[in-house]
Design a protein around this motif. Structure first.
Motif, PDB file in Angstrom:
ATOM      1  N   LEU A   1      44.870  -1.685 -22.628  1.00  0.00           N
ATOM      2  CA  LEU A   1      45.796  -2.530 -23.380  1.00  0.00           C
ATOM      3  C   LEU A   1      46.534  -1.707 -24.439  1.00  0.00           C
ATOM      4  O   LEU A   1      47.755  -1.818 -24.587  1.00  0.00           O
ATOM      5  N   LEU A   2      45.808  -0.870 -25.151  1.00  0.00           N
ATOM      6  CA  LEU A   2      46.448  -0.035 -26.172  1.00  0.00           C
ATOM      7  C   LEU A   2      47.368   1.014 -25.533  1.00  0.00           C
ATOM      8  O   LEU A   2      48.396   1.367 -26.104  1.00  0.00           O
ATOM      9  N   ALA A   3      47.010   1.471 -24.341  1.00  0.00           N
ATOM     10  CA  ALA A   3      47.883   2.415 -23.632  1.00  0.00           C
ATOM     11  C   ALA A   3      49.217   1.746 -23.310  1.00  0.00           C
ATOM     12  O   ALA A   3      50.280   2.367 -23.432  1.00  0.00           O
ATOM     13  N   MET A   4      49.181   0.479 -22.923  1.00  0.00           N
ATOM     14  CA  MET A   4      50.433  -0.246 -22.659  1.00  0.00           C
ATOM     15  C   MET A   4      51.232  -0.412 -23.943  1.00  0.00           C
ATOM     16  O   MET A   4      52.461  -0.327 -23.927  1.00  0.00           O
ATOM     17  N   ARG A   5      50.553  -0.613 -25.052  1.00  0.00           N
ATOM     18  CA  ARG A   5      51.251  -0.725 -26.342  1.00  0.00           C
ATOM     19  C   ARG A   5      51.907   0.596 -26.730  1.00  0.00           C
ATOM     20  O   ARG A   5      52.984   0.601 -27.328  1.00  0.00           O
ATOM     21  N   VAL A   6      51.259   1.702 -26.410  1.00  0.00           N
ATOM     22  CA  VAL A   6      51.849   3.015 -26.666  1.00  0.00           C
ATOM     23  C   VAL A   6      53.154   3.139 -25.886  1.00  0.00           C
ATOM     24  O   VAL A   6      54.187   3.540 -26.426  1.00  0.00           O
ATOM     25  N   GLY A   7      53.121   2.778 -24.610  1.00  0.00           N
ATOM     26  CA  GLY A   7      54.327   2.842 -23.782  1.00  0.00           C
ATOM     27  C   GLY A   7      55.441   1.978 -24.330  1.00  0.00           C
ATOM     28  O   GLY A   7      56.599   2.396 -24.395  1.00  0.00           O
ATOM     29  N   ALA A   8      55.094   0.762 -24.761  1.00  0.00           N
ATOM     30  CA  ALA A   8      56.105  -0.149 -25.316  1.00  0.00           C
ATOM     31  C   ALA A   8      56.692   0.401 -26.609  1.00  0.00           C
ATOM     32  O   ALA A   8      57.905   0.335 -26.830  1.00  0.00           O
ATOM     33  N   ALA A   9      55.845   0.960 -27.466  1.00  0.00           N
ATOM     34  CA  ALA A   9      56.325   1.511 -28.734  1.00  0.00           C
ATOM     35  C   ALA A   9      57.248   2.706 -28.490  1.00  0.00           C
ATOM     36  O   ALA A   9      58.255   2.868 -29.184  1.00  0.00           O
ATOM     37  N   LEU A  10      56.925   3.531 -27.500  1.00  0.00           N
ATOM     38  CA  LEU A  10      57.783   4.671 -27.178  1.00  0.00           C
ATOM     39  C   LEU A  10      59.138   4.205 -26.646  1.00  0.00           C
ATOM     40  O   LEU A  10      60.177   4.758 -27.014  1.00  0.00           O
ATOM     41  N   ARG A  11      59.135   3.178 -25.809  1.00  0.00           N
ATOM     42  CA  ARG A  11      60.397   2.645 -25.283  1.00  0.00           C
ATOM     43  C   ARG A  11      61.262   2.090 -26.417  1.00  0.00           C
ATOM     44  O   ARG A  11      62.472   2.296 -26.438  1.00  0.00           O
TER      45      ARG A  11
ATOM     46  N   ARG B   1      61.427   3.051 -29.383  1.00  0.00           N
ATOM     47  CA  ARG B   1      61.967   4.167 -30.169  1.00  0.00           C
ATOM     48  C   ARG B   1      62.914   5.037 -29.362  1.00  0.00           C
ATOM     49  O   ARG B   1      63.413   6.044 -29.858  1.00  0.00           O
ATOM     50  N   GLY B   2      63.127   4.682 -28.120  1.00  0.00           N
ATOM     51  CA  GLY B   2      64.044   5.441 -27.282  1.00  0.00           C
ATOM     52  C   GLY B   2      63.456   6.717 -26.719  1.00  0.00           C
ATOM     53  O   GLY B   2      64.190   7.565 -26.223  1.00  0.00           O
ATOM     54  N   GLY B   3      62.133   6.847 -26.790  1.00  0.00           N
ATOM     55  CA  GLY B   3      61.494   8.060 -26.276  1.00  0.00           C
ATOM     56  C   GLY B   3      61.060   7.902 -24.839  1.00  0.00           C
ATOM     57  O   GLY B   3      61.217   6.843 -24.231  1.00  0.00           O
ATOM     58  N   HIS B   4      60.536   8.978 -24.289  1.00  0.00           N
ATOM     59  CA  HIS B   4      59.988   8.945 -22.938  1.00  0.00           C
ATOM     60  C   HIS B   4      58.687   8.172 -22.977  1.00  0.00           C
ATOM     61  O   HIS B   4      57.850   8.390 -23.840  1.00  0.00           O
TER      62      HIS B   4
ATOM     63  N   THR C   1      45.065  13.773 -24.194  1.00  0.00           N
ATOM     64  CA  THR C   1      45.394  14.286 -25.520  1.00  0.00           C
ATOM     65  C   THR C   1      46.903  14.519 -25.617  1.00  0.00           C
ATOM     66  O   THR C   1      47.583  14.719 -24.609  1.00  0.00           O
ATOM     67  N   ILE C   2      47.401  14.526 -26.818  1.00  0.00           N
ATOM     68  CA  ILE C   2      48.830  14.759 -27.034  1.00  0.00           C
ATOM     69  C   ILE C   2      49.218  16.157 -26.567  1.00  0.00           C
ATOM     70  O   ILE C   2      50.254  16.350 -25.949  1.00  0.00           O
ATOM     71  N   ARG C   3      48.370  17.120 -26.834  1.00  0.00           N
ATOM     72  CA  ARG C   3      48.673  18.493 -26.410  1.00  0.00           C
ATOM     73  C   ARG C   3      48.789  18.574 -24.877  1.00  0.00           C
ATOM     74  O   ARG C   3      49.692  19.216 -24.350  1.00  0.00           O
ATOM     75  N   GLN C   4      47.888  17.916 -24.161  1.00  0.00           N
ATOM     76  CA  GLN C   4      47.946  17.934 -22.694  1.00  0.00           C
ATOM     77  C   GLN C   4      49.196  17.224 -22.179  1.00  0.00           C
ATOM     78  O   GLN C   4      49.848  17.714 -21.258  1.00  0.00           O
ATOM     79  N   LEU C   5      49.539  16.097 -22.772  1.00  0.00           N
ATOM     80  CA  LEU C   5      50.737  15.382 -22.353  1.00  0.00           C
ATOM     81  C   LEU C   5      51.987  16.213 -22.622  1.00  0.00           C
ATOM     82  O   LEU C   5      52.894  16.263 -21.793  1.00  0.00           O
ATOM     83  N   ALA C   6      52.042  16.859 -23.779  1.00  0.00           N
ATOM     84  CA  ALA C   6      53.201  17.676 -24.134  1.00  0.00           C
ATOM     85  C   ALA C   6      53.317  18.885 -23.204  1.00  0.00           C
ATOM     86  O   ALA C   6      54.414  19.235 -22.771  1.00  0.00           O
ATOM     87  N   ALA C   7      52.192  19.506 -22.866  1.00  0.00           N
ATOM     88  CA  ALA C   7      52.209  20.662 -21.981  1.00  0.00           C
ATOM     89  C   ALA C   7      52.682  20.257 -20.591  1.00  0.00           C
ATOM     90  O   ALA C   7      53.425  21.002 -19.934  1.00  0.00           O
ATOM     91  N   ASP C   8      52.272  19.084 -20.155  1.00  0.00           N
ATOM     92  CA  ASP C   8      52.676  18.596 -18.828  1.00  0.00           C
ATOM     93  C   ASP C   8      54.183  18.375 -18.800  1.00  0.00           C
ATOM     94  O   ASP C   8      54.841  18.691 -17.820  1.00  0.00           O
ATOM     95  N   ARG C   9      54.753  17.841 -19.861  1.00  0.00           N
ATOM     96  CA  ARG C   9      56.206  17.595 -19.916  1.00  0.00           C
ATOM     97  C   ARG C   9      56.985  18.903 -20.015  1.00  0.00           C
ATOM     98  O   ARG C   9      58.090  18.986 -19.523  1.00  0.00           O
ATOM     99  N   ALA C  10      56.399  19.889 -20.692  1.00  0.00           N
ATOM    100  CA  ALA C  10      57.089  21.174 -20.863  1.00  0.00           C
ATOM    101  C   ALA C  10      57.045  21.997 -19.578  1.00  0.00           C
ATOM    102  O   ALA C  10      57.929  22.809 -19.342  1.00  0.00           O
ATOM    103  N   GLY C  11      56.002  21.778 -18.764  1.00  0.00           N
ATOM    104  CA  GLY C  11      55.829  22.607 -17.568  1.00  0.00           C
ATOM    105  C   GLY C  11      56.436  22.004 -16.402  1.00  0.00           C
ATOM    106  O   GLY C  11      56.955  22.425 -15.482  1.00  0.00           O
TER     107      GLY C  11
END
Length: 65
Positions: A28-38, A40-43, A55-65
């Motif tokens: 449920l909180l993961a869905m809230r994260v997605g909604a909050a990002l949308r 704010r106009g983010g991915h 983790t944020i570092r893993q997510l960021a690395a995945d987007r960068a790679g």
């Protein structure tokens, strides 16, 4: 932006290597994260990605790679 959203949704301090689920996150909180990002106009972050890279570092690395 992701760090800020996690802090807002989880209500706890968050670092780049903190595991979303260890901090009290759930589906449920993961869905809230997605909604909050949308709002704010983010991915948005797919739930599958969050489970595979909790983790944020893993997510960021995945987007960068």
């Amino acid at each position: 932006m992701l760090l800020e959203v996690w802090r807002e949704v989880l209500g706890v301090p968050v670092g780049p290597d903190d595991n979303f689920f260890d901090l009290g996150g759930n589906s449920l909180l993961a869905m809230r994260v997605g909604a909050a990002l949308r709002r704010r106009g983010g991915h948005t972050v797919a739930m599958r990605d969050l489970y595979l890279r909790p983790t944020i570092r893993q997510l960021a690395a995945d987007r960068a790679g």
